[in-house]
Design a protein around this motif. Structure first.
Motif, PDB file in Angstrom:
ATOM      1  N   PRO A 187       0.812  -1.229   0.000  1.00 12.72           N
ATOM      2  CA  PRO A 187       0.000   0.000   0.000  1.00 12.72           C
ATOM      3  C   PRO A 187       0.841   1.274   0.000  1.00 12.72           C
ATOM      4  CG  PRO A 187      -0.704  -1.512   1.740  1.00 12.72           C
ATOM      5  CD  PRO A 187       0.582  -2.054   1.181  1.00 12.72           C
ATOM      6  N   ARG A 188       2.115   1.167   0.343  1.00 13.28           N
ATOM      7  CA  ARG A 188       2.963   2.362   0.276  1.00 13.28           C
ATOM      8  C   ARG A 188       3.262   2.729  -1.175  1.00 13.28           C
ATOM      9  NH1 ARG A 188       7.226   0.060   4.439  1.00 13.28           N
ATOM     10  NH2 ARG A 188       6.584  -1.690   3.150  1.00 13.28           N
ATOM     11  N   VAL A 189       3.178   1.765  -2.053  1.00 15.86           N
ATOM     12  CA  VAL A 189       3.408   2.037  -3.476  1.00 15.86           C
ATOM     13  C   VAL A 189       2.079   2.308  -4.191  1.00 15.86           C
ATOM     14  CG1 VAL A 189       4.260   1.049  -5.644  1.00 15.86           C
ATOM     15  CG2 VAL A 189       5.538   0.702  -3.527  1.00 15.86           C
ATOM     16  N   VAL A 190       1.072   1.540  -3.843  1.00 13.91           N
ATOM     17  CA  VAL A 190      -0.256   1.728  -4.448  1.00 13.91           C
ATOM     18  C   VAL A 190      -1.263   1.929  -3.312  1.00 13.91           C
ATOM     19  CG1 VAL A 190      -2.013   0.752  -5.975  1.00 13.91           C
ATOM     20  CG2 VAL A 190       0.394   0.151  -6.315  1.00 13.91           C
ATOM     21  N   PRO A 191      -1.686   3.178  -3.086  1.00 10.73           N
ATOM     22  CA  PRO A 191      -2.604   3.438  -1.974  1.00 10.73           C
ATOM     23  C   PRO A 191      -3.929   2.671  -2.106  1.00 10.73           C
ATOM     24  CG  PRO A 191      -1.696   5.491  -2.844  1.00 10.73           C
ATOM     25  CD  PRO A 191      -1.260   4.401  -3.773  1.00 10.73           C
ATOM     26  N   TYR A 403      11.834   2.268 -12.827  1.00  8.19           N
ATOM     27  CA  TYR A 403      10.445   2.142 -13.290  1.00  8.19           C
ATOM     28  C   TYR A 403       9.580   1.260 -12.385  1.00  8.19           C
ATOM     29  CZ  TYR A 403      12.357   4.102 -17.562  1.00  8.19           C
ATOM     30  OH  TYR A 403      12.988   4.907 -18.465  1.00  8.19           O
ATOM     31  N   MET A 404      10.152   0.842 -11.265  1.00 11.44           N
ATOM     32  CA  MET A 404       9.443  -0.144 -10.462  1.00 11.44           C
ATOM     33  C   MET A 404       8.055   0.317 -10.018  1.00 11.44           C
ATOM     34  SD  MET A 404      10.363  -1.946  -6.927  1.00 11.44           S
ATOM     35  CE  MET A 404       9.405  -0.702  -6.100  1.00 11.44           C
ATOM     36  N   GLU A 405       7.997   1.507  -9.419  1.00  4.32           N
ATOM     37  CA  GLU A 405       6.709   1.952  -8.877  1.00  4.32           C
ATOM     38  C   GLU A 405       5.692   2.171  -9.985  1.00  4.32           C
ATOM     39  OE1 GLU A 405       7.129   4.899  -5.864  1.00  4.32           O
ATOM     40  OE2 GLU A 405       8.357   3.485  -4.703  1.00  4.32           O
ATOM     41  N   LEU A 406       6.162   2.729 -11.086  1.00  2.00           N
ATOM     42  CA  LEU A 406       5.290   2.946 -12.235  1.00  2.00           C
ATOM     43  C   LEU A 406       4.714   1.609 -12.719  1.00  2.00           C
ATOM     44  CD1 LEU A 406       4.209   4.783 -14.525  1.00  2.00           C
ATOM     45  CD2 LEU A 406       6.373   4.388 -15.738  1.00  2.00           C
ATOM     46  N   ALA A 407       5.564   0.622 -12.842  1.00  2.00           N
ATOM     47  CA  ALA A 407       5.119  -0.697 -13.310  1.00  2.00           C
ATOM     48  C   ALA A 407       4.099  -1.306 -12.351  1.00  2.00           C
ATOM     49  CB  ALA A 407       6.324  -1.626 -13.460  1.00  2.00           C
ATOM     50  N   VAL A 408       4.374  -1.231 -11.079  1.00  2.00           N
ATOM     51  CA  VAL A 408       3.476  -1.841 -10.097  1.00  2.00           C
ATOM     52  C   VAL A 408       2.109  -1.160 -10.125  1.00  2.00           C
ATOM     53  CG1 VAL A 408       3.096  -2.258  -7.618  1.00  2.00           C
ATOM     54  CG2 VAL A 408       5.363  -2.630  -8.619  1.00  2.00           C
ATOM     55  N   ARG A 409       2.121   0.184 -10.202  1.00  2.00           N
ATOM     56  CA  ARG A 409       0.850   0.918 -10.233  1.00  2.00           C
ATOM     57  C   ARG A 409       0.050   0.578 -11.492  1.00  2.00           C
ATOM     58  NH1 ARG A 409       3.740   5.779  -8.960  1.00  2.00           N
ATOM     59  NH2 ARG A 409       4.033   5.691  -6.717  1.00  2.00           N
ATOM     60  N   ALA A 410       0.751   0.572 -12.622  1.00  2.00           N
ATOM     61  CA  ALA A 410       0.058   0.317 -13.889  1.00  2.00           C
ATOM     62  C   ALA A 410      -0.544  -1.092 -13.895  1.00  2.00           C
ATOM     63  CB  ALA A 410       1.022   0.504 -15.052  1.00  2.00           C
ATOM     64  N   LEU A 411       0.194  -2.049 -13.399  1.00  2.00           N
ATOM     65  CA  LEU A 411      -0.303  -3.436 -13.397  1.00  2.00           C
ATOM     66  C   LEU A 411      -1.461  -3.606 -12.409  1.00  2.00           C
ATOM     67  CD1 LEU A 411       3.157  -5.234 -13.574  1.00  2.00           C
ATOM     68  CD2 LEU A 411       1.376  -5.289 -15.347  1.00  2.00           C
ATOM     69  N   HIS A 412      -1.341  -2.966 -11.264  1.00  2.00           N
ATOM     70  CA  HIS A 412      -2.404  -3.062 -10.264  1.00  2.00           C
ATOM     71  C   HIS A 412      -3.717  -2.555 -10.847  1.00  2.00           C
ATOM     72  CE1 HIS A 412      -4.408  -2.487  -6.311  1.00  2.00           C
ATOM     73  NE2 HIS A 412      -3.583  -3.420  -5.907  1.00  2.00           N
ATOM     74  N   LYS A 413      -3.601  -1.466 -11.597  1.00  2.00           N
ATOM     75  CA  LYS A 413      -4.790  -0.879 -12.212  1.00  2.00           C
ATOM     76  C   LYS A 413      -5.310  -1.771 -13.344  1.00  2.00           C
ATOM     77  CE  LYS A 413      -6.389   3.732 -13.025  1.00  2.00           C
ATOM     78  NZ  LYS A 413      -7.320   3.775 -14.014  1.00  2.00           N
TER      79      LYS A 413
END
Ligand code: ASP
Ligand code: MG
Length: 422
Positions: A187-191, A403-413
């Motif tokens: 959740p610290r990366v994707v609220p 690009y880690m956080e960007l990748a994680v957010r995009a995939l989560h969405k």
């Protein structure tokens, strides 16, 4: 009578005030009629403090003799917290006794600082339970065949708790910690990350090995092997919340697929920053190459993760793999000095700033195109994939760390993980 094992992490044991709270919570379960075994971690910061003292005295020369003393030292953290918890329980009027690993005994192999549990003698603990006592068993430690104290690796109290639960055939092992369960991602990366009510044991195993820090991976392996029902839940709820509500909170790690209610194809996104990539260039493509390179790395006790051997051209190929970032320099040295010359390869290059991002879900078994969707999402974000590895229930990519956080957010969405039951 039903037996339950509770495990409390270092934060939950962090002060006398918090230990008193743990005692009150355990007391509530005792009064509800459960037999209780409790496995605490050391008070938060204590293991680091102890290991820091050792390092002050001996910054170098770390051999087996040193490792033996490190274990004897670090094990005291859990001995102290266990005794304190027993005292707190007694103060609440609840009979209680604490045992260090060697007193149970919890038998391990001889690998100091990363020992594996081999067996647990349950007689002593059972006798106390029968006599109506709460038994506190120190986390993180055991005793080797020669009577030396061993520890199970950082975060090892989780494994102690699961092993004790397996040995005593407990109904459930509850891991009380400072998060309230297992999330779709950090959740610290994707609220918008969401707590999972259930997660299958296999998914949990992938997530734990993929950098989710909620549980020590060995504890999940142990739970799988002995089919110990495991629950991760918050130790920050008020101790006197309704016990039925508490017993159903957090995340249950299940074995039955039909118990796995949230039938999402992808259950979670895991990531690990602490990785490094190493490539051996210009390797003659002949039998035994992988063995010569990775055998030498394994002999140095270094774990290798993703491995790729490229197609060869004119009998020459490149061979790449990832290791823990902390092992990067050692592996480069090892390859440069002893492997490359023997192998006749041309060079070793590496990148210590990569990370691994994985999508995990047992639904991937029965759905096609999930990996392709992952690659599409990453390409739309302009993220270059350097390596790929898959298993039946996960797909991992190695990408540039930035690009880690960007990748994680995009995939989560993209996989709609913020929606319950997606
Ligand atoms: N106290 C040990 C550590 O800090 C074991 C644990 O907490 O699980 O790693
Ligand atoms: Mg822990």
């Amino acid at each position: 009578m039903t037996l339950i094992v509770h495990k409390y992490g270092g934060t939950s044991m962090g002060s006398t005030e918090r230990i008193r709270n743990v005692a009150k919570r355990v007391g509530k379960w005792v009064r509800a009629g459960y037999h209780m075994v409790v496995v605490p971690s050391a008070m938060s910061g204590e293991t680091n403090r102890l290991l820091g003292l050792a390092k002050e005295l001996a910054p170098q020369h770390h051999n087996d003799a040193y490792a033996r003393e490190l274990d004897a030292l670090a094990a005291t953290g859990e001995q102290a917290s266990s005794a304190l918890l027993a005292i707190a329980l007694q103060a609440e009027g609840i009979p209680s006794v604490s045992y260090a690993g060697w007193q149970v005994p919890i038998r391990t192999d001889m690998a100091y600082t990363k020992a594996r549990i081999e067996s647990i003698d349950d007689a002593r603990v059972r006798a106390d339970l029968q006599a109506g006592r709460v038994v506190i068993v120190t986390g993180f430690q055991g005793v080797d065949p020669q009577g030396n104290i061993t520890t199970l690796g950082r975060g090892g109290s989780d494994t102690s708790a699961v092993a004790v639960a397996a040995a005593l055939k407990a109904q459930e092992c509850l891991i009380y910690t400072d998060v309230d369960g297992v999330y779709t991602t950090d959740p610290r990366v994707v609220p918008e990350a969401r707590r999972l009510k259930t997660v299958s044991f296999e998914e949990m195993l992938e997530m734990a090995s993929m950098g989710s820090k909620v549980l020590q991976i060995r504890s999940v392996e142990f739970a799988g092997k002995y089919r110990v029902p495991l629950r991760v839940l918050s130790s920050f709820t008020p101790w006197d919340i309704d016990i039925t509500q508490e017993a159903q909170s957090g995340t249950l790690i299940t074995f039955e697929e039909d118990e796995h209610m949230e039938q999402a194809v992808v259950s979670g996104i895991a990531f690990n920053r602490d990785e490094a990539k190493i490539s051996v260039l210009g390797v003659p493509d002949r039998p035994g190459i992988a063995y010569q390179i990775l055998g030498a790395v394994a002999d140095a006790n270094i774990d290798v993760d993703v491995i790729i051997q490229n197609l060869s051209k004119d009998g020459i190929t490149d061979f790449s793999f990832t290791v823990n970032r902390g092992d990067y320099a050692r592996v480069i040295d090892l390859l440069k000095n002893s492997v490359i010359p023997k192998l006749g390869a041309s060079d070793v290059v590496g990148d210590p700033k990569i990370c691994k991002v994985s999508i995990v879900g047992i639904g991937m078994r029965s759905h096609v195109g999930i990996a392709a969707k992952m690659f599409k999402v990453l390409s739309e974000e302009g993220i270059n994939i350097q390596m790929i590895s898959t298993s039946e229930i996960k797909t991992s990519v190695v990408i540039d760390e930035k690009y880690m956080e960007l990748a994680v957010r995009a995939l989560h969405k993209a996989f709609e993980l913020e929606q319950a039951g997606a």
